[in-house]
Enzyme design. Sequence first.
Site, PDB file in Angstrom:
ATOM      1  N   LYS A  52      -5.839  -6.073  -4.047  1.00  0.00           N
ATOM      2  CA  LYS A  52      -5.538  -7.199  -4.894  1.00  0.00           C
ATOM      3  C   LYS A  52      -4.967  -8.293  -4.324  1.00  0.00           C
ATOM      4  O   LYS A  52      -5.421  -9.532  -4.312  1.00  0.00           O
ATOM      5  CB  LYS A  52      -4.676  -6.760  -6.091  1.00  0.00           C
ATOM      6  CG  LYS A  52      -5.441  -5.787  -7.139  1.00  0.00           C
ATOM      7  CD  LYS A  52      -4.567  -5.367  -8.285  1.00  0.00           C
ATOM      8  CE  LYS A  52      -4.974  -4.547  -9.241  1.00  0.00           C
ATOM      9  NZ  LYS A  52      -3.898  -4.145 -10.353  1.00  0.00           N
ATOM     10  N   ALA A  66       0.520  -6.150  -7.900  1.00  0.00           N
ATOM     11  CA  ALA A  66       1.084  -4.955  -8.471  1.00  0.00           C
ATOM     12  C   ALA A  66      -0.039  -4.306  -8.797  1.00  0.00           C
ATOM     13  O   ALA A  66      -1.266  -4.925  -9.514  1.00  0.00           O
ATOM     14  CB  ALA A  66       2.233  -5.176  -9.120  1.00  0.00           C
ATOM     15  N   ASP A  67       0.076  -2.693  -9.005  1.00  0.00           N
ATOM     16  CA  ASP A  67      -0.763  -1.811  -9.777  1.00  0.00           C
ATOM     17  C   ASP A  67       0.071  -0.745 -10.243  1.00  0.00           C
ATOM     18  O   ASP A  67       0.885  -0.360  -9.732  1.00  0.00           O
ATOM     19  CB  ASP A  67      -1.884  -1.242  -8.881  1.00  0.00           C
ATOM     20  CG  ASP A  67      -2.832  -0.517  -9.653  1.00  0.00           C
ATOM     21  OD1 ASP A  67      -3.532  -1.390 -10.518  1.00  0.00           O
ATOM     22  OD2 ASP A  67      -2.979   0.528  -9.571  1.00  0.00           O
ATOM     23  N   THR A  68      -0.120  -0.371 -11.708  1.00  0.00           N
ATOM     24  CA  THR A  68       0.810   0.657 -12.301  1.00  0.00           C
ATOM     25  C   THR A  68      -0.200   1.704 -12.605  1.00  0.00           C
ATOM     26  O   THR A  68      -1.185   1.402 -13.323  1.00  0.00           O
ATOM     27  CB  THR A  68       1.658  -0.137 -13.416  1.00  0.00           C
ATOM     28  OG1 THR A  68       2.489  -1.181 -12.924  1.00  0.00           O
ATOM     29  CG2 THR A  68       2.146   1.087 -14.284  1.00  0.00           C
TER      30      THR A  68
END
Length: 188
Positions: A52, A66-68
């Site tokens: 990203k 960010a990635d969760t």
Amino acid sequence: MRLILASASPRRLELLARLGIVPDAVVPAEIDETPRKGELPAPYAQRMAAEKARAVAEGGSLVLAADTVVAAGRRILPKAESEDEARAALTLLSGRRHRVLSAVALVDAEGRARHRLSASIVLFKRLSADELDAYIASGEWRGKAGGYAIQGRAEALVRSLSGSHSGVMGLPLYETRALLRAAGYSLG
């Protein structure tokens, strides 16, 4: 220094505001978020955050992404897009611990990437059929990893949390602040 947030998430904007930060631009990254065959949750979250950030990177700016990921064992639970997906995820998580992995990537003005990973353990109470139906009826699960939003009604279903509340929401503030400081971003 110009800061670009590579996310359309209103939660991430809200969390950045808790650090006193308003990004100069919000540019959602358009990438394929399909996990690779056999990819484990932590490497997947880290890869997504990095991809990203790179997809939005532009010279002279900091790009934060960010990635969760909600993980039950080695399984990556998808963002729930239907009631059936949300119900399946919440049924799986009911009465058990699961991990929430929140990866942050920052690409600096020279194109160097920095990464951090926050890992939290969340324990849901055993959900009754009525509790599950009420949560599904709320619609809060839409587009949420694991079918829930800890900053909303689901918080009352969490027996315990070990780790980062902001990380479970989608942007671990401790790690984010550390990355920004390391890149020379001025924090008030």
